[in-house]
Scaffold this active site. Structure first.
Site, PDB file in Angstrom:
ATOM      1  N   TYR A 117       0.860  -1.179   0.000  1.00  0.00           N
ATOM      2  CA  TYR A 117       0.000   0.000   0.000  1.00  0.00           C
ATOM      3  C   TYR A 117       0.904   1.238   0.000  1.00  0.00           C
ATOM      4  O   TYR A 117       0.862   2.074   0.896  1.00  0.00           O
ATOM      5  CB  TYR A 117      -0.985  -0.011   1.173  1.00  0.00           C
ATOM      6  CG  TYR A 117      -2.291   0.669   0.798  1.00  0.00           C
ATOM      7  CD1 TYR A 117      -3.120   0.110  -0.169  1.00  0.00           C
ATOM      8  CD2 TYR A 117      -2.662   1.885   1.366  1.00  0.00           C
ATOM      9  CE1 TYR A 117      -4.287   0.738  -0.549  1.00  0.00           C
ATOM     10  CE2 TYR A 117      -3.830   2.521   0.993  1.00  0.00           C
ATOM     11  CZ  TYR A 117      -4.639   1.939   0.039  1.00  0.00           C
ATOM     12  OH  TYR A 117      -5.801   2.559  -0.348  1.00  0.00           O
ATOM     13  N   HIS A 132       7.453   5.319   1.063  1.00  0.00           N
ATOM     14  CA  HIS A 132       8.055   4.101   0.505  1.00  0.00           C
ATOM     15  C   HIS A 132       8.842   4.427  -0.765  1.00  0.00           C
ATOM     16  O   HIS A 132       9.903   3.850  -1.010  1.00  0.00           O
ATOM     17  CB  HIS A 132       6.963   3.082   0.152  1.00  0.00           C
ATOM     18  CG  HIS A 132       6.133   2.626   1.310  1.00  0.00           C
ATOM     19  ND1 HIS A 132       4.784   2.863   1.411  1.00  0.00           N
ATOM     20  CD2 HIS A 132       6.463   1.923   2.426  1.00  0.00           C
ATOM     21  CE1 HIS A 132       4.310   2.337   2.523  1.00  0.00           C
ATOM     22  NE2 HIS A 132       5.299   1.766   3.166  1.00  0.00           N
TER      23      HIS A 132
HETATM   24  P1  AMP Z   1       5.485  -0.287   6.210  1.00  0.00           P
HETATM   25  O1  AMP Z   1       5.072  -0.761   4.865  1.00  0.00           O
HETATM   26  O2  AMP Z   1       4.571   0.747   6.774  1.00  0.00           O
HETATM   27  O3  AMP Z   1       5.790  -1.400   7.153  1.00  0.00           O
HETATM   28  O4  AMP Z   1       6.828   0.485   6.010  1.00  0.00           O
HETATM   29  C1  AMP Z   1       7.879   0.004   5.215  1.00  0.00           C
HETATM   30  C2  AMP Z   1       9.044   0.935   5.330  1.00  0.00           C
HETATM   31  O5  AMP Z   1       8.663   2.241   4.926  1.00  0.00           O
HETATM   32  C3  AMP Z   1       9.588   1.077   6.759  1.00  0.00           C
HETATM   33  O6  AMP Z   1      11.009   1.155   6.709  1.00  0.00           O
HETATM   34  C4  AMP Z   1       8.993   2.370   7.202  1.00  0.00           C
HETATM   35  O7  AMP Z   1       9.731   3.014   8.215  1.00  0.00           O
HETATM   36  C5  AMP Z   1       9.027   3.170   5.919  1.00  0.00           C
HETATM   37  N1  AMP Z   1       8.087   4.273   5.977  1.00  0.00           N
HETATM   38  C6  AMP Z   1       6.750   4.205   6.176  1.00  0.00           C
HETATM   39  N2  AMP Z   1       6.219   5.446   6.226  1.00  0.00           N
HETATM   40  C7  AMP Z   1       7.252   6.308   6.053  1.00  0.00           C
HETATM   41  C8  AMP Z   1       7.363   7.740   6.021  1.00  0.00           C
HETATM   42  N3  AMP Z   1       6.308   8.529   6.170  1.00  0.00           N
HETATM   43  N4  AMP Z   1       8.594   8.270   5.839  1.00  0.00           N
HETATM   44  C9  AMP Z   1       9.675   7.483   5.699  1.00  0.00           C
HETATM   45  N5  AMP Z   1       9.645   6.148   5.723  1.00  0.00           N
HETATM   46  C10 AMP Z   1       8.454   5.566   5.903  1.00  0.00           C
END
Ligand code: AMP
Length: 299
Positions: A42, A47
């Site tokens: 998503y 990302h």
């Molecule tokens: P997730 O899919 O939410 O588990 O996140 C996957 C990766 O994206 C992780 O390393 C998160 O820290 C990073 N991530 C999610 N949201 C953000 C954001 N707003 N800024 C920077 N990195 C993000």
């Protein structure tokens, strides 16, 4: 150098650990480096920034999309977590991602799976208090993903600062041969940290959620003006968040970096100000490093 695994403009989708091993071996045998971005899909701009960083660092970018069941408790949002594989694939391809690793839960955790990975001192604090299964699940899945993808670099967002520290520590402790890279939080125009879970909020909750970043800015300003007392900084932050009627604070804390020990009294060196606050169905995270030497520097 070219590898047959990565020549096409559309991304190759890999669905099992065994196939991922073969593809990673092929890339490495061709003398190419691998930049890895693990996600639960998503995708949003946060990302995409990670993918850009991975592309900058390495020859081949591998994105994983896996909503990992072991990091959710029974009462959490595993079933409701937003998913849109085709949209994610198109976005990732537009960023030059060559491989998408999208394993099934069955291929990741077949019957008889046993191995746990835990870092007790770092996983029982902050988010670990209300989500005791979370970081052991994150460490477990990252260990598995790293073993299958064999990256030279793994790129993580500092929005999940505790996750970044846990993964960095695990890589060090287990002699994993890769570098963990953190990138700054990517925000919406009004300052809200981007998150796949932001879609859970009603318009009224979404509007109020801006208090998180505002409270962080207040703390940063107070520190810039000389405030060093941790308790007063926390009062300032909590007080501002409490102005939003929908906000339900899970925690607001100041902790040491990288050990995540409690910080009391005066802050003298860079410390983590971290918060988790619920707005309706969404549990939102935000953080900053106070007394950081270079603003916005990668950690
Ligand atoms: P997730 O899919 O939410 O588990 O996140 C996957 C990766 O994206 C992780 O390393 C998160 O820290 C990073 N991530 C999610 N949201 C953000 C954001 N707003 N800024 C920077 N990195 C993000």
């Amino acid at each position: 150098m070219e590898s047959s695994a990565v020549t096409s403009a559309s991304a190759r989708v890999v669905t099992t650990p065994a196939e991922m091993h073969r593809v990673a071996d092929e890339i490495r045998a061709a003398g190419l480096t691998i930049g890895f971005v693990p996600t639960m899909g998503y995708l949003h701009d946060g990302h995409l920034q990670l993918l850009r960083k991975a592309r900058e660092l390495a020859d081949v970018v591998i994105l994983s999309i896996f909503v990992n069941p072991t990091q959710f408790s029974a009462n959490e949002d595993l079933g409701a977590y937003p998913r849109d594989f085709e949209r994610d694939k198109a976005l990732a391809e537009a960023e030059g991602t060559q491989i998408i690793y999208n394993p099934s839960p069955e291929s990741m955790y077949p019957e008889g799976f046993q191995t746990q990975v835990n870092l007790p001192g770092m996983t029982n604090v902050l988010c670990g208090v209300s989500r005791p299964h979370h970081f052991p699940g994150v460490a477990q899945v990252c260990a598995k993903l790293f073993n299958a993808v064999k990256p030279h670099f793994a790129v993580f967002g500092l929005k999940d600062f505790q996750q970044y520290l846990v993964v960095t520590q695990m890589v060090k402790d287990l002699d994993m041969d890769l570098k963990v890279v953190g990138i700054p939080i990517v925000r919406e125009k009004d300052g809200l940290a981007m998150s796949s879970r932001n879609v859970y909020m009603t318009p009224a909750e979404r509007e109020q959620a801006v208090v998180l970043n505002q409270s962080i800015k207040l703390a940063e300003k107070a520190v810039a003006e000389g405030e060093r007392d941790a308790a007063r900084l926390l009062d300032l932050v909590r007080g501002h968040i409490a102005t939003a009627p929908a906000a339900d604070i899970d925690y607001v804390e100041i902790r040491s970096i990288p050990g995540l020990a409690t910080v009391e009294g005066r802050i003298e060196k860079p410390v983590l100000l971290a918060m988790a606050v619920k707005f309706g169905k969404a549990r939102l995270l935000d953080n900053t490093v106070l007394l950081r030497e270079q603003p916005n520097a990668n950690v």
